[in-house]
Design an enzyme around this catalytic site. Structure first.
Site, short mmCIF file in Angstrom:
data_model
loop_
_atom_site.label_atom_id
_atom_site.label_comp_id
_atom_site.label_asym_id
_atom_site.label_seq_id
_atom_site.Cartn_x
_atom_site.Cartn_y
_atom_site.Cartn_z
N LYS A 1 40.33 46.95 52.65
CA LYS A 1 39.65 45.83 53.30
C LYS A 1 40.66 44.97 54.09
CE LYS A 1 35.98 45.64 49.78
NZ LYS A 1 35.39 44.84 48.67
N TYR B 1 26.84 47.93 53.66
CA TYR B 1 26.48 47.19 52.44
C TYR B 1 24.98 46.91 52.35
CZ TYR B 1 31.34 46.26 50.94
OH TYR B 1 32.63 46.37 50.46
N PHE C 1 25.99 36.41 48.05
CA PHE C 1 27.34 36.54 48.61
C PHE C 1 27.37 37.43 49.87
CE2 PHE C 1 26.96 39.75 45.20
CZ PHE C 1 27.27 40.92 45.88
N ARG D 1 36.92 55.20 41.83
CA ARG D 1 36.48 53.91 41.28
C ARG D 1 37.41 53.45 40.15
NH1 ARG D 1 32.32 50.77 43.53
NH2 ARG D 1 31.63 50.17 41.46
N THR E 1 35.14 45.53 39.90
CA THR E 1 34.83 44.72 41.10
C THR E 1 35.53 43.36 41.04
OG1 THR E 1 32.69 45.83 41.24
CG2 THR E 1 32.91 43.76 42.44
N ARG F 1 43.22 47.03 41.98
CA ARG F 1 42.80 45.62 41.94
C ARG F 1 43.53 44.85 40.83
NH1 ARG F 1 36.46 47.17 42.73
NH2 ARG F 1 36.34 47.06 45.01
N ASN G 1 39.03 41.41 47.04
CA ASN G 1 39.46 42.47 46.11
C ASN G 1 40.02 43.72 46.80
OD1 ASN G 1 37.04 43.52 46.98
ND2 ASN G 1 36.09 43.66 44.96
N HIS H 1 37.63 49.22 48.75
CA HIS H 1 36.26 49.70 48.50
C HIS H 1 36.32 51.15 48.08
CE1 HIS H 1 32.03 50.72 49.08
NE2 HIS H 1 32.48 51.83 49.65
N GLU I 1 28.21 57.02 53.08
CA GLU I 1 29.29 56.19 53.65
C GLU I 1 30.21 57.03 54.53
OE1 GLU I 1 30.96 54.34 50.15
OE2 GLU I 1 29.19 53.08 49.86
N1 UDP Z 1 31.33 40.72 46.03
C1 UDP Z 1 31.47 39.33 46.09
N2 UDP Z 1 30.90 38.59 45.10
C2 UDP Z 1 30.20 39.13 44.07
C3 UDP Z 1 30.07 40.52 44.03
C4 UDP Z 1 30.64 41.30 45.02
O1 UDP Z 1 32.09 38.80 47.00
O2 UDP Z 1 29.72 38.39 43.20
C5 UDP Z 1 31.94 41.55 47.09
C6 UDP Z 1 33.24 42.23 46.61
O3 UDP Z 1 34.14 42.27 47.70
C7 UDP Z 1 32.74 43.62 46.26
C8 UDP Z 1 31.69 43.84 47.34
O4 UDP Z 1 31.05 42.57 47.47
O5 UDP Z 1 33.79 44.56 46.29
C9 UDP Z 1 30.64 44.89 47.05
O6 UDP Z 1 30.06 44.61 45.81
P1 UDP Z 1 29.78 45.78 44.75
O7 UDP Z 1 28.95 45.20 43.66
O8 UDP Z 1 29.27 46.98 45.46
O9 UDP Z 1 31.25 46.04 44.15
P2 UDP Z 1 32.27 47.26 44.38
O10 UDP Z 1 31.43 48.51 44.49
O11 UDP Z 1 33.06 46.97 45.63
O12 UDP Z 1 33.15 47.26 43.17
MG MG Z 2 29.82 48.93 45.70
#
Ligand code: UDP
Ligand code: MG
Length: 153
Positions: free
Chosen positions: A13, A53, A61, A89, A95, A106, A116, A119, A130
């Site tokens: 990112k 997304y 958010f 992952r 996350t 992370r 974070n 992705h 994707e």
């Molecule tokens: N995110 C955020 N606030 C939240 C949850 C997610 O800003 O409460 C952002 C964060 O950058 C995250 C992205 O949205 O990586 C996508 O969310 P997801 O739940 O898909 O998490 P990921 O798959 O990236 O772990």
């Molecule tokens: Mg995700």
């Protein structure tokens, strides 16, 4: 026969790029043994990120997430190998970086969910969606991975 050709979409990112973590993040996937299939530096458009997304569009958010993802270039990548989606992952960590184990990307390099740095696709289906969203078919490079015989029995 295990599927050694599973592919996942991994992105660094804008904060990861600005914080000079591109090399370190790529190094982790290389050292683990995954095969790099595609890579590019992109300034993504708002629309492109909203589609990426799409499952999160109702979340509070979401607008902040799109702004964050648009705030600078992103390194988009495809990595291939056994269990690439799930292992990708795990290598990224939770996350929320505060819940990420030390030793994950992370857990080692960031602090807040909204910054974070990386992705990773959360399932094989989302990986396929994707990958085709970020890359044209001819950007996915088909080549023989010299290490293959030393990684897989
Ligand atoms: N995110 C955020 N606030 C939240 C949850 C997610 O800003 O409460 C952002 C964060 O950058 C995250 C992205 O949205 O990586 C996508 O969310 P997801 O739940 O898909 O998490 P990921 O798959 O990236 O772990
Ligand atoms: Mg995700």
């Amino acid at each position: 026969m295990p599927n050694t050709s599973e592919r996942t979409f991994i992105a660094i990112k804008p904060d990861g790029v600005q914080r000079n973590l591109v090399g370190k993040i790529i190094q982790r996937f290389e050292e683990r043994g995954y095969k790099l299939v595609a890579l590019k530096l992109v300034q993504a458009s708002k629309n492109h990120l909203e589609v990426h997304y799409q499952d999160l569009k109702e979340k509070p958010f979401f607008p902040g997430l799109i702004k964050y993802m648009q705030s600078g270039p992103i390194v988009a990548m495809v990595w291939e190998g056994l269990d690439a989606v799930r292992q990708g992952r795990a290598m990224l960590g939770a996350t929320n970086p505060l819940d990420s184990n030390a030793g994950t990307i992370r857990g080692d390099y960031c602090i807040q969910t909204g910054r974070n740095i990386c992705h990773g696709s959360d399932s094989v289906d989302s990986a396929n969606r994707e990958i085709s969203h970020w890359f044209k078919q001819d950007e996915l490079v088909d080549y023989e991975f010299a290490n293959k015989v030393w990684l897989y029995e």
